[in-house]
Design a protein around this motif. Sequence first.
Motif, PDB file in Angstrom:
ATOM      1  N   ASP A   1      53.006 -35.234  25.120  1.00 51.60           N
ATOM      2  CA  ASP A   1      53.896 -34.221  24.543  1.00 51.60           C
ATOM      3  C   ASP A   1      54.019 -32.964  25.407  1.00 51.60           C
ATOM      4  OD1 ASP A   1      51.393 -33.099  24.146  1.00 51.60           O
ATOM      5  OD2 ASP A   1      51.777 -32.509  22.077  1.00 51.60           O
ATOM      6  N   GLN A   2      53.609 -33.039  26.657  1.00 53.24           N
ATOM      7  CA  GLN A   2      53.622 -31.831  27.487  1.00 53.24           C
ATOM      8  C   GLN A   2      55.038 -31.311  27.698  1.00 53.24           C
ATOM      9  OE1 GLN A   2      51.636 -33.369  30.997  1.00 53.24           O
ATOM     10  NE2 GLN A   2      53.482 -33.193  32.211  1.00 53.24           N
ATOM     11  N   GLN A   3      55.109 -29.986  27.777  1.00 61.58           N
ATOM     12  CA  GLN A   3      56.369 -29.300  28.033  1.00 61.58           C
ATOM     13  C   GLN A   3      56.121 -28.314  29.164  1.00 61.58           C
ATOM     14  OE1 GLN A   3      57.696 -27.393  24.447  1.00 61.58           O
ATOM     15  NE2 GLN A   3      57.323 -29.205  23.214  1.00 61.58           N
ATOM     16  N   ILE A   4      57.028 -28.303  30.122  1.00 61.05           N
ATOM     17  CA  ILE A   4      56.900 -27.390  31.250  1.00 61.05           C
ATOM     18  C   ILE A   4      58.174 -26.560  31.337  1.00 61.05           C
ATOM     19  CG2 ILE A   4      56.642 -27.185  33.748  1.00 61.05           C
ATOM     20  CD1 ILE A   4      55.057 -29.850  33.625  1.00 61.05           C
ATOM     21  N   GLU A   5      57.993 -25.257  31.264  1.00 62.01           N
ATOM     22  CA  GLU A   5      59.114 -24.318  31.337  1.00 62.01           C
ATOM     23  C   GLU A   5      59.039 -23.581  32.669  1.00 62.01           C
ATOM     24  OE1 GLU A   5      60.502 -20.182  29.134  1.00 62.01           O
ATOM     25  OE2 GLU A   5      58.992 -21.452  28.191  1.00 62.01           O
ATOM     26  N   GLU A   6      60.119 -23.604  33.425  1.00 68.22           N
ATOM     27  CA  GLU A   6      60.188 -22.903  34.712  1.00 68.22           C
ATOM     28  C   GLU A   6      60.326 -21.404  34.463  1.00 68.22           C
ATOM     29  OE1 GLU A   6      60.395 -24.329  37.898  1.00 68.22           O
ATOM     30  OE2 GLU A   6      60.374 -26.426  37.246  1.00 68.22           O
TER      31      GLU A   6
END
Length: 78
Positions: free
Chosen positions: A13-18
């Motif tokens: 469920d990882q989320q990566i926001e720049e």
Amino acid sequence: MSHRVKESIFSEDQQIEELDHYAIRFKATLNGKQSIKKWILGMGINAEVIAPESLKEEIKAELQMMLKMYMKSQDTPI
């Protein structure tokens, strides 16, 4: 460091926001508090705990103990 995190899968469920300046905000469900703390401390100055406050305080306490240990060892010649 952000490139390494973006290239890896730590959780389904990882989320990566720049963010600006090659930074990222990483959100994921990890397995157990010790694993989370190890991951954060392993990132060194390249990671900052934003929440929860209790985890932030635990990381600060561990870092203070580490610093105390290293300051104490300065008195001992190598």
